[in-house]
Design a protein around this motif. Structure first.
Motif, short mmCIF file in Angstrom:
data_model
loop_
_atom_site.label_atom_id
_atom_site.label_comp_id
_atom_site.label_asym_id
_atom_site.label_seq_id
_atom_site.Cartn_x
_atom_site.Cartn_y
_atom_site.Cartn_z
N LEU A 4 67.46 -19.75 93.80
CA LEU A 4 66.49 -20.47 92.96
C LEU A 4 65.16 -19.72 92.90
N LEU A 5 64.70 -19.25 94.06
CA LEU A 5 63.44 -18.50 94.13
C LEU A 5 63.53 -17.22 93.30
N GLN A 6 64.66 -16.52 93.47
CA GLN A 6 64.85 -15.26 92.74
C GLN A 6 64.87 -15.50 91.23
N GLN A 7 65.59 -16.53 90.80
CA GLN A 7 65.70 -16.83 89.37
C GLN A 7 64.32 -17.13 88.77
N ASP A 8 63.54 -17.98 89.46
CA ASP A 8 62.19 -18.31 88.96
C ASP A 8 61.32 -17.06 88.92
N TRP A 9 61.36 -16.28 89.99
CA TRP A 9 60.53 -15.06 90.06
C TRP A 9 60.87 -14.11 88.91
N GLU A 10 62.17 -13.91 88.70
CA GLU A 10 62.60 -12.96 87.65
C GLU A 10 62.18 -13.45 86.26
N GLU A 11 62.30 -14.75 86.02
CA GLU A 11 61.91 -15.30 84.71
C GLU A 11 60.40 -15.18 84.49
N LEU A 12 59.62 -15.49 85.53
CA LEU A 12 58.15 -15.40 85.42
C LEU A 12 57.70 -13.95 85.25
N MET A 13 58.32 -13.04 86.00
CA MET A 13 57.94 -11.64 85.90
C MET A 13 58.30 -11.06 84.53
N GLY B 291 54.32 -9.60 77.97
CA GLY B 291 53.03 -9.98 77.38
C GLY B 291 52.85 -11.47 77.17
N GLY B 292 53.68 -12.27 77.84
CA GLY B 292 53.60 -13.72 77.64
C GLY B 292 52.84 -14.45 78.73
N ILE B 293 51.93 -13.75 79.41
CA ILE B 293 51.26 -14.38 80.57
C ILE B 293 50.51 -15.66 80.19
N ASP B 294 49.90 -15.67 78.99
CA ASP B 294 49.12 -16.85 78.60
C ASP B 294 50.00 -18.04 78.20
N GLN B 295 51.32 -17.79 78.06
CA GLN B 295 52.23 -18.92 77.74
C GLN B 295 52.76 -19.60 79.00
N ILE B 296 52.53 -18.96 80.16
CA ILE B 296 53.11 -19.51 81.40
C ILE B 296 52.30 -20.71 81.87
N GLY C 124 59.50 -22.81 85.92
CA GLY C 124 60.11 -22.59 87.24
C GLY C 124 60.58 -23.88 87.88
N LYS C 125 61.71 -23.78 88.60
CA LYS C 125 62.25 -24.96 89.29
C LYS C 125 61.56 -25.15 90.65
N VAL C 126 61.35 -24.05 91.36
CA VAL C 126 60.79 -24.15 92.72
C VAL C 126 59.51 -23.32 92.89
N LEU C 127 59.35 -22.32 92.02
CA LEU C 127 58.22 -21.40 92.13
C LEU C 127 57.40 -21.51 90.85
N GLN C 128 56.07 -21.55 90.98
CA GLN C 128 55.26 -21.58 89.77
C GLN C 128 54.18 -20.50 89.85
N LEU C 129 53.64 -20.18 88.67
CA LEU C 129 52.57 -19.18 88.57
C LEU C 129 51.34 -19.91 88.06
N ARG C 130 50.21 -19.78 88.79
CA ARG C 130 48.99 -20.48 88.39
C ARG C 130 47.79 -19.56 88.53
N PRO C 131 46.72 -19.82 87.75
CA PRO C 131 45.49 -19.02 87.94
C PRO C 131 45.01 -19.13 89.38
N LYS C 132 44.53 -18.00 89.91
CA LYS C 132 44.07 -17.96 91.30
C LYS C 132 42.77 -17.19 91.31
N ALA C 133 41.65 -17.89 91.15
CA ALA C 133 40.36 -17.19 91.12
C ALA C 133 39.26 -18.14 91.57
N ALA C 134 38.25 -17.56 92.22
CA ALA C 134 37.13 -18.37 92.69
C ALA C 134 36.33 -18.91 91.50
N ASN C 135 36.28 -18.12 90.40
CA ASN C 135 35.58 -18.59 89.21
C ASN C 135 36.15 -17.91 87.97
N SER C 136 35.75 -18.38 86.80
CA SER C 136 36.35 -17.88 85.55
C SER C 136 35.86 -16.49 85.16
#
Length: 222
Positions: free
Chosen positions: A147-156, A162-167, A172-184
Motif C-alpha cells: 500500500l505504501l509503495q503504491q501510494d508513493w509511486e502514484e504521488l511521485m 508536473g502535476g504537483i499542484d493537483q495533488i 493516496g490510501k495510506v500515504l499523503q503529500l502535503r505542503p510542509k513549510a514554516a510560511n508561504s
C-alpha cells in the motif's frame, strides 16, 4: 541526555520506564525545558523524547536510532486512542527524480522500522500534563508495504509529470503529500505542467491518520 541504547531491548525498556508519565514529569526528571505552547515549536515533543530515549541522528538523513535502523514517531492521540492528526514522515523530493525507486526512497527507509510513541494530546490538556502512552515497534507487513509503495509511486509520478499542484491530501490510501513549510515564502523548485521549472511550497510525506489509527487498533485492540 541519554546515551544511545545498545539494542532494541534497551530502547523498549526506556519506553516502558516513561509510559504513563506526563511530559512535564519527564522534562523535570531530565532537567529539560518544555515550550509554553506548540504553536511555534511543533516538533518539541518529539525532540524531548529523542533526548530521553537516546536518539542520535539529529537532522541527518538517517533513522533516529541509526545503529538500530529504527525511526521514532510520536502519535498525538485523544482519550479514546484515536490519532489527532497525520504523522509526518519526511520531506518529498521534487526535482532530480529520474530512476528513483521505492526501495531506495527515503520514505521506504524511514518506515522500515518505526518506534511509535502515543501521547495523549487533546487541546484542552496543558502541554506539561499530556501523558505518554505505551510505545510499540512496528515493521510494515507485506500488505502494508504494498500500500505504501503504491501510494508513493502514484504521488511521485504526479510530481514527475508536473502535476504537483493537483495533488490534494485525499490522494493516496495510506500515504499523503502535503505542503510542509514554516510560511508561504519558503519556496522550492519543482516541475510545472509544461515541464518548465516552477517555484512551489516544499511538500512532505505523511501517514494518514486512518492508517495510524489501524496500527494502534491492531496493537492495543481498541
Amino acid at each position: 541526555m541519554s546515551h544511545p541504547p545498545k539494542n532494541t531491548a534497551e530502547l523498549l525498556e526506556r519506553c516502558y520506564l516513561i509510559a504513563g508519565l506526563t511530559l512535564g514529569q519527564v522534562a523535570e526528571q531530565y532537567q529539560l525545558q518544555l515550550p509554553a505552547n506548540l504553536q511555534r515549536e511543533k516538533g518539541s515533543v518529539g525532540q524531548l523524547l529523542e533526548l530521553v530515549l537516546g536518539a542520535s541522528s539529529g537532522s541527518k538523513a538517517q533513522p533516529d536510532f541509526p545503529h538500530l535502523g529504527i525511526e521514532l514517531k510520536t502519535i498525538p492521540v485523544d482519550r479514546h486512542g484515536k490519532p489527532l492528526e497525520s504523522t509526518y514522515v519526511c520531506v518529498a523530493p521534487l526535482t532530480d527524480l529520474a530512476g528513483l525507486s521505492w526501495q531506495e526512497s527515503w520514505v521506504c527507509r524511514k518506515l522500515s522500522a518505526v518506534l511509535f510513541v502515543p501521547v495523549l494530546a487533546e487541546r484542552s490538556i496543558p502541554l506539561a500534563q499530556r501523558q505518554i502512552g505505551t510505545a510499540f515497534l512496528w515493521k510494515p507487513d507485506t500488505e502494508q508495504q504494498a500500500l505504501l509503495q503504491q501510494d508513493w509511486e502514484e504521488l511521485m509520478e504526479l510530481i514527475v509529470l508536473g502535476g504537483i499542484d493537483q495533488i490534494k491530501g485525499a490522494h493516496g490510501k495510506v500515504l499523503q503529500l502535503r505542503p510542509k513549510a514554516a510560511n508561504s515564502k519558503a519556496l522550492t523548485s519543482a516541475v510545472g505542467a509544461e515541464g518548465q521549472p516552477i517555484q512551489t511550497l516544499p511538500r512532505g510525506f505523511y501517514l494518514k491518520a486512518s492508517f495510524t489509527a489501524a496500527l494502534l487498533a491492531q496493537q492495543f485492540g481498541t
